[in-house]
Design an enzyme around this catalytic site. Structure first.
Site, short mmCIF file in Angstrom:
data_model
loop_
_atom_site.label_atom_id
_atom_site.label_comp_id
_atom_site.label_asym_id
_atom_site.label_seq_id
_atom_site.Cartn_x
_atom_site.Cartn_y
_atom_site.Cartn_z
N CYS A 159 4.71 -2.42 3.04
CA CYS A 159 5.03 -3.58 2.22
C CYS A 159 4.00 -4.68 2.43
O CYS A 159 3.35 -4.75 3.48
CB CYS A 159 6.41 -4.11 2.57
SG CYS A 159 7.75 -2.94 2.27
N GLU A 169 4.38 -7.87 3.01
CA GLU A 169 4.67 -8.76 4.12
C GLU A 169 4.28 -8.13 5.45
O GLU A 169 3.73 -8.78 6.34
CB GLU A 169 6.17 -9.12 4.16
CG GLU A 169 6.68 -9.76 2.89
CD GLU A 169 7.24 -8.78 1.87
OE1 GLU A 169 8.21 -9.13 1.19
OE2 GLU A 169 6.70 -7.66 1.74
N ILE A 216 0.87 -1.17 0.00
CA ILE A 216 0.00 0.00 0.00
C ILE A 216 0.91 1.23 0.00
O ILE A 216 1.60 1.48 0.98
CB ILE A 216 -0.92 0.01 1.24
CG1 ILE A 216 -1.77 -1.26 1.28
CG2 ILE A 216 -1.79 1.27 1.25
CD1 ILE A 216 -2.46 -1.49 2.60
N GLU A 217 0.91 1.95 -1.10
CA GLU A 217 1.76 3.13 -1.20
C GLU A 217 1.03 4.36 -0.71
O GLU A 217 -0.17 4.33 -0.46
CB GLU A 217 2.21 3.32 -2.66
CG GLU A 217 3.11 2.20 -3.13
CD GLU A 217 3.59 2.35 -4.55
OE1 GLU A 217 4.47 1.59 -4.94
OE2 GLU A 217 3.08 3.22 -5.30
N ASN A 218 1.79 5.43 -0.56
CA ASN A 218 1.26 6.68 -0.07
C ASN A 218 1.98 7.81 -0.81
O ASN A 218 3.15 7.67 -1.14
CB ASN A 218 1.51 6.78 1.44
CG ASN A 218 0.79 7.90 2.09
OD1 ASN A 218 1.19 9.06 1.97
ND2 ASN A 218 -0.30 7.59 2.78
N ALA A 219 1.28 8.91 -1.03
CA ALA A 219 1.91 10.05 -1.70
C ALA A 219 3.13 10.54 -0.92
O ALA A 219 4.08 11.06 -1.50
CB ALA A 219 0.90 11.19 -1.88
N SER A 220 3.15 10.36 0.38
CA SER A 220 4.33 10.59 1.19
C SER A 220 5.08 9.25 1.21
O SER A 220 4.81 8.38 2.02
CB SER A 220 3.93 11.01 2.60
OG SER A 220 5.07 11.16 3.40
N TYR A 221 5.98 9.07 0.26
CA TYR A 221 6.58 7.77 -0.05
C TYR A 221 7.03 6.97 1.17
O TYR A 221 6.86 5.75 1.21
CB TYR A 221 7.75 7.93 -1.01
CG TYR A 221 7.39 8.47 -2.37
CD1 TYR A 221 6.14 8.24 -2.94
CD2 TYR A 221 8.31 9.23 -3.08
CE1 TYR A 221 5.82 8.74 -4.18
CE2 TYR A 221 7.99 9.73 -4.34
CZ TYR A 221 6.75 9.49 -4.88
OH TYR A 221 6.44 9.98 -6.11
#
Length: 138
Positions: free
Chosen positions: A53, A55, A43-48
């Protein structure tokens, strides 16, 4: 559950990835001694730096469900069209998170690192030798 089924569960989890920035969908599936399987996806976020991850998500789901041991195997899959021909492996953070869960049940799970044409099988202790864990705090 067979290893092939575990890999299939990780692939299905990857389909639910939220990875608009990297376009690198990852799925993980954890198999426990009681036969249960818990999956997660990245799950990514605009605030990298706030990305999660696959796992870590799977371990969080397992622990939130009360699972504290019996981790036998983990399958990790990434996109088949990215990352070259080598199997994907858990990052350092994920190795540590998986190790904590494994140590709670005194297991050394097999990690199935899945690539486009091969599956690399390695024990968690090989990926993270001399791991820090609960016993380190005694």
């Amino acid at each position: 559950m067979t290893d092939e089924n575990l890999i299939a569960a990780a692939r299905e989890a990857a389909r639910h990835s939220y990875s608009p920035y990297s376009d690198f969908a990852v799925g993980a599936a954890l198999r426990f001694a009681d036969g249960s399987v818990v999956t997660g996806t990245n799950i990514e976020n605009a605030s990298y730096g706030l990305a999660l991850c696959a796992e870590t998500v799977a371990v969080s789901k397992a622990m939130a469900g009360g699972v504290r041991g019996g981790l036998e195997a983990v399958a990790v899959v990434g996109p088949l069209d990215k990352g070259g021909s080598e199997p994907i492996t858990p990052c350092g953070r994920c190795r540590q998170v998986l190790s904590e869960l494994a140590q709670l049940g005194s297991t050394d799970p097999e990690i199935l690192c899945v690539g486009p044409g091969t599956v690399r099988r390695v024990r968690l202790s090989e990926l993270l030798p001399h791991a820090f864990g609960p016993a380190s705090l005694d």
